[in-house]
Design a protein around this motif. Structure first.
Motif, short mmCIF file in Angstrom:
data_model
loop_
_atom_site.label_atom_id
_atom_site.label_comp_id
_atom_site.label_asym_id
_atom_site.label_seq_id
_atom_site.Cartn_x
_atom_site.Cartn_y
_atom_site.Cartn_z
N ARG A 46 0.83 -1.20 0.00
CA ARG A 46 0.00 0.00 0.00
C ARG A 46 0.87 1.26 0.00
O ARG A 46 0.88 2.00 0.98
N PRO A 47 1.55 1.48 -1.10
CA PRO A 47 2.42 2.66 -1.16
C PRO A 47 1.60 3.93 -1.32
O PRO A 47 0.50 3.91 -1.88
N GLY A 48 2.15 5.02 -0.87
CA GLY A 48 1.56 6.32 -1.16
C GLY A 48 2.03 6.80 -2.51
O GLY A 48 2.89 6.18 -3.15
N ARG A 49 1.47 7.91 -2.96
CA ARG A 49 1.89 8.48 -4.24
C ARG A 49 3.37 8.87 -4.24
O ARG A 49 3.98 8.97 -5.29
N ASN A 50 3.93 9.08 -3.05
CA ASN A 50 5.35 9.42 -3.00
C ASN A 50 6.20 8.35 -3.66
O ASN A 50 7.26 8.66 -4.19
N LEU A 51 5.76 7.10 -3.63
CA LEU A 51 6.53 6.05 -4.31
C LEU A 51 6.54 6.32 -5.81
O LEU A 51 7.58 6.17 -6.46
N LEU A 52 5.43 6.73 -6.36
CA LEU A 52 5.38 7.04 -7.79
C LEU A 52 6.36 8.15 -8.13
O LEU A 52 7.12 8.05 -9.08
N TRP A 53 6.35 9.19 -7.31
CA TRP A 53 7.28 10.30 -7.53
C TRP A 53 8.73 9.83 -7.34
O TRP A 53 9.61 10.23 -8.09
#
Length: 89
Positions: A46-53
């Motif tokens: 359950r990653p946050g969007r920070n992982l995408l960035w």
């Protein structure tokens, strides 16, 4: 080069990447930030969007919080499009 040499990626994100079989920069580059993020989610994390960035920043060798807002918005649109395609709606 392994993910360990990439900017923005620490032990937790590294474990997620290893769990989905992404262990090198070439693999990350081949999939791209959005697909890699989706595979992490599909693996049950359950990653946050920070992982995408962070993934995009790793590919560009810039800090995730220095990505231009337009790039983050583009990544969001790509992610939403991929999620819609995956759901079949």
């Amino acid at each position: 080069m392994s993910w360990k040499g990439l900017r923005n990626l620490g032990p937790a994100s590294g474990r997620w990447l290893e769990a989905i079989g992404v262990t090198t920069r070439d693999q990350l580059e081949g999939l791209g930030a959005v697909e890699t993020y989706l595979r992490v989610v599909d693996a049950g994390f359950r990653p946050g969007r920070n992982l995408l960035w962070a993934l995009q920043g790793a590919l560009l060798d810039v800090r995730w919080d220095e990505l231009p807002p337009e790039m983050k918005a583009s990544l969001e649109r790509q992610l939403e499009d991929a999620e819609v395609s995956a759901s079949g709606t």
